[in-house]
Design an enzyme around this catalytic site. Structure first.
Site, mmCIF file in Angstrom:
data_model
loop_
_atom_site.group_PDB
_atom_site.id
_atom_site.type_symbol
_atom_site.label_atom_id
_atom_site.label_comp_id
_atom_site.label_asym_id
_atom_site.label_seq_id
_atom_site.Cartn_x
_atom_site.Cartn_y
_atom_site.Cartn_z
ATOM 1 N N HIS A 1 6.574 2.499 -7.705
ATOM 2 C CA HIS A 1 7.815 2.124 -8.136
ATOM 3 C C HIS A 1 7.631 0.690 -8.908
ATOM 4 O O HIS A 1 7.934 0.500 -10.150
ATOM 5 C CB HIS A 1 8.963 1.989 -7.056
ATOM 6 C CG HIS A 1 10.240 1.353 -7.572
ATOM 7 N ND1 HIS A 1 11.151 1.943 -7.925
ATOM 8 C CD2 HIS A 1 10.353 -0.230 -7.519
ATOM 9 C CE1 HIS A 1 12.260 0.943 -8.202
ATOM 10 N NE2 HIS A 1 11.707 -0.174 -8.044
ATOM 11 N N GLU A 2 6.800 -0.057 -8.022
ATOM 12 C CA GLU A 2 6.410 -1.438 -8.610
ATOM 13 C C GLU A 2 5.620 -1.324 -10.013
ATOM 14 O O GLU A 2 5.680 -2.175 -11.008
ATOM 15 C CB GLU A 2 5.863 -2.655 -7.649
ATOM 16 C CG GLU A 2 6.867 -2.514 -6.461
ATOM 17 C CD GLU A 2 8.300 -3.108 -6.773
ATOM 18 O OE1 GLU A 2 8.431 -3.910 -8.048
ATOM 19 O OE2 GLU A 2 9.278 -2.727 -6.100
ATOM 20 N N HIS B 1 7.408 -0.366 -13.026
ATOM 21 C CA HIS B 1 8.023 -1.657 -13.629
ATOM 22 C C HIS B 1 7.084 -2.413 -14.487
ATOM 23 O O HIS B 1 7.436 -2.944 -15.837
ATOM 24 C CB HIS B 1 8.578 -2.850 -12.683
ATOM 25 C CG HIS B 1 9.631 -2.381 -11.954
ATOM 26 N ND1 HIS B 1 10.916 -2.268 -12.843
ATOM 27 C CD2 HIS B 1 10.254 -2.242 -10.746
ATOM 28 C CE1 HIS B 1 11.924 -1.711 -12.081
ATOM 29 N NE2 HIS B 1 11.715 -1.861 -10.809
ATOM 30 N N GLU C 1 16.007 0.139 -12.483
ATOM 31 C CA GLU C 1 15.368 0.604 -11.193
ATOM 32 C C GLU C 1 15.315 2.021 -11.058
ATOM 33 O O GLU C 1 14.782 2.864 -10.442
ATOM 34 C CB GLU C 1 16.528 0.236 -10.051
ATOM 35 C CG GLU C 1 16.330 -1.412 -9.573
ATOM 36 C CD GLU C 1 14.839 -1.919 -9.421
ATOM 37 O OE1 GLU C 1 14.340 -1.085 -8.603
ATOM 38 O OE2 GLU C 1 14.340 -2.801 -10.122
#
Length: 297
Positions: free
Chosen positions: A139-140, A143, A223
Site C-alpha cells: 500500500h505504501e 503511494h 487511499e
C-alpha cells in the site's frame, strides 16, 4: 495518515510565514498584478518546500531507526518484501524506517519516486502477520509509485495560491469599508494599515482550513487506489486481511490512551459526521468494501 498530517502542517506554517512576508512588503489589492504573481510563487513555493523537507520532518517527529541493512529475521523479511515490490514496480527501493509507537501505523514520504522512505510502527510489526505486513508495505509503496505526494504538492500549490490571493482581496475590501469612514482617510492608506494585516492573517487561516478539506478529500481518494494497487501486488485477500486486523486492533484498543491521530483520523465514526471532512483516510469498512466489490481494482 502521518505523511499527510506532517505535509499539511509544514505547508500551513510556511504559508503563514509567507503571508506575513507579503503583508510586510505591502503586497495588497492595490498591486493587483504583483499580488497574482506573488500568490502563485509563494503558493507553490510553500508546498514545494514542504515536499522537499518531508523526509527530514518525518524522521524528526517519529525519531525512527533507519534500517541500512538487515540485522535480524524481521528486518530481513522487511528488506526482501520492499526490495521485491520495488523491482516489480521498477523503482528504487525506499528506505525502511522503524519507529516506536503503540498505534498500528505506516506511511511513505519523499520528494522523488526513487528517493523515498517507508516508515512502519513497532505495533504494526508486532500485531500483523507477515502477509499483512506485505500488504501494508504494498500500500505504501503504491503511494510512492503513483506519485501521490507530488500530485498533492500540485493541488496544495494551487490551493495556496487561491488562499493568498483571496485572503488579500477580501482583506482589502473589508479594510476599505473602515477607511472610508475615517476623517483622515487622505493620510491613511490600506497599505500601511495594521487592520489590513490582521484581517488578511485571519482570513488566510480560515481559507487554509477550507483548502485542507479539499486536500483531505484527495487523500481519501488516493487511499482507495493504493489499496487496489497493493491488492494487485500481493493479492486481494492479504490486503483485506490487513485492513480487518487493523480494524480489530482499534475496536479493542482503549481510545482514551490512544493518540490524537488515531482518534481523529483512523477510528471509524459515524459516516455522516462533519469531522469526516478532515479525515485523511476513508473508514476501514469503506476500504474493505471497495476491495470486496473491486471498485478500484
Amino acid at each position: 495518515m502521518m505523511r499527510i498530517i506532517l505535509f499539511i502542517f509544514a505547508n500551513f506554517m510556511i504559508m503563514l510565514v509567507f503571508g506575513l512576508f507579503l503583508s510586510l512588503f505591502n503586497i495588497t489589492f492595490n498591486n493587483f498584478y504583483f499580488l497574482i504573481l506573488f500568490s502563485g510563487i509563494f503558493g507553490f513555493l510553500g508546498s514545494l518546500i514542504s515536499l522537499f523537507l518531508s523526509k527530514r520532518i518525518a524522521l524528526y517527529f517519529i525519531n525512527g531507526y533507519i534500517m541500512k541493512y538487515p540485522k535480524n529475521n524481521l528486518e530481513d523479511m522487511l528488506f526482501k518484501i520492499t526490495y521485491n515490490q520495488s523491482n516489480i514496480l521498477g523503482i528504487n527501493m525506499p528506505q525502511i524506517v522503524i519507529y516506536e509507537s503503540c498505534d498500528i501505523n505506516a506511511f511513505a514520504t519523499g520528494a522523488f519516486r526513487n528517493s523515498s522512505l517507508i516508515a512502519l510502527s513497532t505495533a504494526l510489526l508486532e500485531k500483523l502477520t507477515e502477509d499483512e505486513i506485505e500488504a501494508v508495505i504494498g500500500h505504501e509503496i503504491s503511494h510512492i509509485y503513483n506519485g501521490d505526494m507530488v500530485t498533492m504538492v500540485l493541488l496544495q500549490g494551487i490551493l495556496n495560491t487561491f488562499v493568498i490571493f483571496f485572503s488579500r482581496i477580501f482583506s482589502y475590501i473589508i479594510s476599505l469599508l473602515f477607511v472610508n469612514n475615517r476623517e483622515d482617510n487622505d493620510q491613511f492608506t490600506i497599505d500601511n494599515s495594521l487592520l489590513y494585516s490582521i484581517i488578511s492573517f485571519i482570513l488566510e487561516i480560515l481559507f487554509g482550513v477550507l483548502a485542507s478539506i479539499i486536500v483531505m478529500w484527495f487523500s481519501r481518494r488516493r487511499e482507495f487506489y493504493a489499496d487496489a494497487n497493493s491488492a494487485k501486488l500481493v493479492g486481494v485477500d492479504k490486503m483485506i486481511s490487513a485492513l480487518r486486523s487493523i480494524k480489530i486492533f482499534y475496536n479493542f484498543s482503549n481510545v482514551e490512551s490512544s493518540s490524537i491521530f488515531q482518534c481523529l483520523f483512523i477510528k471509524s465514526g459515524k459516516e455522516d459526521h462533519w469531522l469526516n471532512l478532515f479525515m485523511t483516510h476513508p473508514s476501514l469498512d469503506k476500504r474493505i468494501n471497495a476491495l470486496l466489490n473491486s471498485s478500484y481494482i
